[in-house]
Design a protein around this motif. Sequence first.
Motif, PDB file in Angstrom:
ATOM      1  N   UNK A 137       0.835  -1.203   0.000  1.00 62.94           N
ATOM      2  CA  UNK A 137       0.000   0.000   0.000  1.00 62.94           C
ATOM      3  C   UNK A 137       0.868   1.251   0.000  1.00 62.94           C
ATOM      4  N   UNK A 138       0.227   2.348  -0.367  1.00 66.02           N
ATOM      5  CA  UNK A 138       0.794   3.676  -0.199  1.00 66.02           C
ATOM      6  C   UNK A 138      -0.123   4.389   0.779  1.00 66.02           C
ATOM      7  N   UNK A 139       0.456   5.071   1.747  1.00 61.56           N
ATOM      8  CA  UNK A 139      -0.341   5.785   2.746  1.00 61.56           C
ATOM      9  C   UNK A 139      -1.326   6.730   2.061  1.00 61.56           C
ATOM     10  N   UNK A 140      -2.584   6.672   2.490  1.00 61.75           N
ATOM     11  CA  UNK A 140      -3.605   7.575   1.984  1.00 61.75           C
ATOM     12  C   UNK A 140      -4.196   7.201   0.638  1.00 61.75           C
ATOM     13  N   UNK A 141      -3.811   6.044   0.058  1.00 57.62           N
ATOM     14  CA  UNK A 141      -4.370   5.607  -1.233  1.00 57.62           C
ATOM     15  C   UNK A 141      -5.166   4.321  -1.062  1.00 57.62           C
ATOM     16  N   UNK A 142      -6.414   4.322  -1.533  1.00 54.01           N
ATOM     17  CA  UNK A 142      -7.259   3.130  -1.458  1.00 54.01           C
ATOM     18  C   UNK A 142      -6.723   2.030  -2.362  1.00 54.01           C
ATOM     19  N   UNK A 143      -6.917   0.775  -1.926  1.00 54.74           N
ATOM     20  CA  UNK A 143      -6.511  -0.363  -2.741  1.00 54.74           C
ATOM     21  C   UNK A 143      -7.409  -1.553  -2.422  1.00 54.74           C
ATOM     22  N   UNK A 144      -7.398  -2.548  -3.315  1.00 51.69           N
ATOM     23  CA  UNK A 144      -8.163  -3.767  -3.069  1.00 51.69           C
ATOM     24  C   UNK A 144      -7.253  -4.763  -2.343  1.00 51.69           C
TER      25      UNK A 144
END
Length: 135
Positions: free
Chosen positions: A67-74
Amino acid sequence: MANPDAFLGKWRLIFSEGFGEYMKILGVSMPMRKLGSMAKPDITFSREGDKYMVKTESTFKTSDFSFKLGEKFEEDMIDGRKTQTLITLDDNNVLTQHQQWDGKKNTITRNIVDGKLVMECVMNGVKCIRVYQQV
């Protein structure tokens, strides 16, 4: 002060409370809950640039996500669920993971307390605490 690198490294589970009830409220099947309750997973946090990787390993299963902080992901969960996940870091260095799926919501917070990684999972008022020691 926010410092996501404080989480980097390998952590081993040393304490767990309420995990069975928490898995039940998530909808995890009885066989998976039994396996999950017996598992003593290691969690490894690593980083490449602004991307963080989290790998959870036990004798039963291994899973990972990035993940990247502050970015939505599945996120693909160990029990087969797919969640829309957002991870943030606040000024008190609390890493908060918000998961949503099928109209349900789950929150996992992680912070470092006295050199240990403390993870708190909450869904519908059911709370689980898991404490990890750095290896």
